[in-house]
Motif scaffolding. Structure first.
Motif, short mmCIF file in Angstrom:
data_model
loop_
_atom_site.label_atom_id
_atom_site.label_comp_id
_atom_site.label_asym_id
_atom_site.label_seq_id
_atom_site.Cartn_x
_atom_site.Cartn_y
_atom_site.Cartn_z
N UNK A 170 2.48 -14.24 1.49
CA UNK A 170 1.18 -13.55 1.78
C UNK A 170 1.62 -12.37 2.64
N UNK A 171 2.35 -12.47 3.67
CA UNK A 171 2.49 -11.44 4.55
C UNK A 171 3.20 -10.12 4.17
N UNK A 172 4.24 -10.31 3.13
CA UNK A 172 4.57 -9.27 2.43
C UNK A 172 3.78 -8.83 1.54
N UNK A 173 3.05 -9.50 1.05
CA UNK A 173 2.25 -8.87 -0.01
C UNK A 173 0.85 -8.17 0.33
N UNK A 174 0.21 -8.69 1.77
CA UNK A 174 -0.66 -8.21 2.00
C UNK A 174 -0.35 -7.00 3.10
N UNK A 175 0.54 -7.52 4.31
CA UNK A 175 0.75 -6.71 5.16
C UNK A 175 1.62 -5.60 4.98
N UNK A 176 2.40 -5.90 4.21
CA UNK A 176 3.34 -4.72 3.71
C UNK A 176 3.24 -3.94 2.65
N UNK A 177 3.09 -4.60 1.40
CA UNK A 177 2.67 -3.98 0.06
C UNK A 177 1.45 -3.43 0.40
N UNK A 178 0.62 -4.03 0.38
CA UNK A 178 -0.94 -3.64 0.16
C UNK A 178 -1.37 -2.46 1.18
N UNK A 179 -0.92 -2.79 2.41
CA UNK A 179 -1.18 -1.74 3.41
C UNK A 179 -0.46 -0.51 3.13
#
Length: 211
Positions: A170-179
């Motif tokens: 969730x951190x990688x997908x939301x905080x990294x990729x999505x941002x």
């Protein structure tokens, strides 16, 4: 002593062995008029029946994975007795659960195909019996598809049985990729592009004045 360099050497050795083994085993197949592509050499039939599918492709990976899961479980029990942080204990427990579930998934997905291949090598179905041959091909395709799931199921198994892994995903997908994707889209929308029509019109007016 186990080092990263030694691990790379072992990985390279296993890759070379797998390539050479696959080439040699593939050369032992021949096309039969009624049976199709089958093993024609008796030695290779015995090798595939008693070593390759049951041991090298079947029980050996299961034994290795089970050994590491047992060692991880023993490590968790040893950690519980020691005065270590709770976060470390939870992490080791989750890793142990992930390894155990991976072993169970491997057994359920790989063993049926191995058993069928051992049977098909020793008792091939002739094309002169169309119904039995078609059923055998269909069963092999289904079991092979189930066997291939073994190579893509790791992410889903770890996501289901590890809360820490889910948080990291969730951190990688939301905080990294999505941002990053959101920032990229916003920067593309906010760019100021030159008006090519105005520049072309001005150049045309200047050319007319020169005439």
């Amino acid at each position: 002593m186990c080092t990263l360099k030694l691990g790379r050497y072992f990985a390279l050795m296993f890759i070379c062995f797998a390539i050479i083994h696959s080439i040699v085993l593939g050369c032992s197949y021949s096309i039969h008029p009624t049976l199709g592509c089958v093993l024609s050499n008796y030695v290779w039939v015995q090798y595939s029946t008693y070593f390759f599918y049951p041991v090298l492709f079947g029980f050996l990976p299961i034994i290795i994975a089970s050994l590491f899961s047992i060692l991880a479980y023993h490590n968790v029990r040893h950690i519980v007795r020691r005065q270590l942080p709770i976060v470390r204990r939870k992490l080791d427990k989750q890793i142990t659960a992930m390894v155990l579930m991976r072993v169970i998934a491997y057994v359920c997905l790989v063993v049926p195909y191995n058993a069928y291949r051992i049977y098909a090598i020793n008792y091939p179905t002739s094309r002169s019996v169309p119904m039995a041959y078609a059923v055998g091909r269909l069963l092999q395709a289904i079991l092979l598809s189930i066997n291939n799931i073994n190579f893509i199921i790791n992410f889903y198994v770890f996501t289901i049985f590890s809360s820490r892994f889910r948080r990291q995903v969730k951190f990688v997908l939301v905080k990294k990729c999505w941002q990053q994707w959101k920032y990229w889209c916003c920067s593309m929308n906010n760019q100021i592009e030159p008006d090519n029509d105005i520049e072309a019109r001005n150049s045309q007016i200047e050319s007319e004045e020169n005439i």
